[in-house]
Write a protein that holds these residues in place. Structure first.
Motif, PDB file in Angstrom:
ATOM      1  N   THR A   1      49.443  42.472  30.031  1.00  9.83           N
ATOM      2  CA  THR A   1      48.548  41.361  29.690  1.00  9.83           C
ATOM      3  C   THR A   1      49.326  40.174  29.147  1.00  9.83           C
ATOM      4  OG1 THR A   1      46.583  40.725  28.417  1.00  9.83           O
ATOM      5  CG2 THR A   1      48.181  42.173  27.341  1.00  9.83           C
TER       6      THR A   1
ATOM      7  N   LYS B   1      44.619  36.778  37.432  1.00  8.13           N
ATOM      8  CA  LYS B   1      43.552  36.955  36.444  1.00  8.13           C
ATOM      9  C   LYS B   1      43.804  36.161  35.162  1.00  8.13           C
ATOM     10  CE  LYS B   1      42.324  41.636  37.971  1.00  8.13           C
ATOM     11  NZ  LYS B   1      42.187  43.064  37.550  1.00  8.13           N
ATOM     12  N   HIS B   2      44.948  35.492  35.089  1.00  6.53           N
ATOM     13  CA  HIS B   2      45.322  34.769  33.864  1.00  6.53           C
ATOM     14  C   HIS B   2      45.755  33.342  34.209  1.00  6.53           C
ATOM     15  CE1 HIS B   2      45.359  38.708  31.808  1.00  6.53           C
ATOM     16  NE2 HIS B   2      45.943  39.143  32.911  1.00  6.53           N
TER      17      HIS B   2
ATOM     18  N   TYR C   1      49.974  38.389  42.426  1.00  2.00           N
ATOM     19  CA  TYR C   1      48.765  37.586  42.182  1.00  2.00           C
ATOM     20  C   TYR C   1      47.511  38.206  42.787  1.00  2.00           C
ATOM     21  CZ  TYR C   1      51.484  33.810  40.146  1.00  2.00           C
ATOM     22  OH  TYR C   1      52.293  33.070  39.329  1.00  2.00           O
ATOM     23  N   TYR C   2      47.608  39.289  43.469  1.00  2.00           N
ATOM     24  CA  TYR C   2      46.412  39.914  44.061  1.00  2.00           C
ATOM     25  C   TYR C   2      46.635  41.416  44.169  1.00  2.00           C
ATOM     26  CZ  TYR C   2      49.326  39.539  48.216  1.00  2.00           C
ATOM     27  OH  TYR C   2      50.368  39.607  49.100  1.00  2.00           O
TER      28      TYR C   2
END
Length: 293
Positions: A243, A276-277, A292-293
């Motif tokens: 995260t 997601k960020h 990224y995916y």
């Protein structure tokens, strides 16, 4: 031989006006003085003495065997060894303020000349760095300990090196970072065992000259906090980062803030989907490398 009078040979060199070709030089002339023994008898007696068996420890030993026993020790089949107790500049190479101690199997930092500015001690067996290793070496500007077995670095080992600009601890066994010196521009701790709890919250905050930070291939769970504005390159690939927040690289309370110096961030090989960020990268000129995916 005791009854023989001393025999003296006088070497008379014939002076040459100009050097003769190598194959045409005049031979040495020998003149014999003060002797009542002929050359032939001397040779005969010398031969007879050498042909006799030599008594060694009560056993007859032939002349050839005796010569072999007294031969050069270098002929013995002795495996080479490395003497790590030699003075530093015999064990290592010291050259104009640089000390090269690479691949010599040392297990500790050797005593350094006081004028040392650059230390290269890569690919050895060093396990520990003590605070006393650099206590009197205030001139160090670069240290490279890549490829050792370092597990522990005493507090203060580097913090007093006020001129140190480059430090590499890559490919070791560290689980936490030491206190870093204030003028550091490049720090490499790739390929260790560092976890996020092994990096203090303000470890990099005061390093206002730090431009290159390499922490790839470790065990970090999050991006280090308080990264300095001076950073240009940040490598975090192949960790365990799951995260990031809007304040990891940017400032959530300042939408106009731009990290103008940051040129590259690598985050591939982490279990995080960067898409997601999106807000975490709004201040960057280039998106981080990663998934990224």
């Amino acid at each position: 031989m005791e009854t023989l009078q001393a025999t003296f040979f006088l070497f008379v060199l014939v002076p040459l006006v100009s050097p003769a070709p190598p194959l045409q030089q005049q031979p040495f002339q020998f003149e014999e003085y003060d002797t009542d023994v002929s050359m032939g008898s001397l040779i005969q007696q010398d031969y007879e003495m050498q042909s006799k068996d030599i008594i060694k420890d009560g056993t007859n030993v032939s002349l050839d065997t005796s010569l072999r026993l007294q031969g050069d020790d270098s002929q013995l089949d002795v495996p080479p060894t490395k003497d790590t107790n030699l003075p530093t500049c015999l064990l290592c190479v010291c050259l104009s303020g640089s000390v090269y101690c690479e691949e010599i199997d040392i297990e500790a930092v050797p005593p350094l000349p006081k004028e040392t500015a650059y230390l290269y001690a890569r690919f050895n067996k060093i396990k520990r760095i003590a605070a006393s290793d650099f206590a009197d070496i205030t001139t160090l500007r670069r240290i490279d300990f890549s490829g050792n077995r370092i597990e522990e670095i005493e507090d203060g080992a580097f913090s007093k090196l006020l001129l140190l600009e480059e430090l590499s601890l890559a490919e070791n066994r560290l689980v936490k970072l030491p206190v870093l010196p204030p003028k550091l521009t490049t720090f490499n701790a790739n390929q260790n065992r560092i976890k996020s709890r092994g990096i203090k919250a303000n470890a990099f905050k005061k390093l206002t000259n730090l431009a290159y930070l390499y922490l790839g291939h470790n065990a970090l769970e999050s991006v280090p906090l308080n990264l300095p504005e001076s950073l240009r390159i940040l490598h975090l690939q192949y960790n365990n980062i799951t995260t990031i927040t809007d304040d990891t690289f940017c400032k959530s309370n300042n939408t106009r803030y731009i990290r103008t110096r940051m040129d590259e961030i690598r985050m591939e090989g982490n279990p995080i989907v960067l898409a997601k960020h999106v807000n975490a990268f709004s201040c960057l000129r280039m998106l981080p490398v990663g998934t990224y995916y």
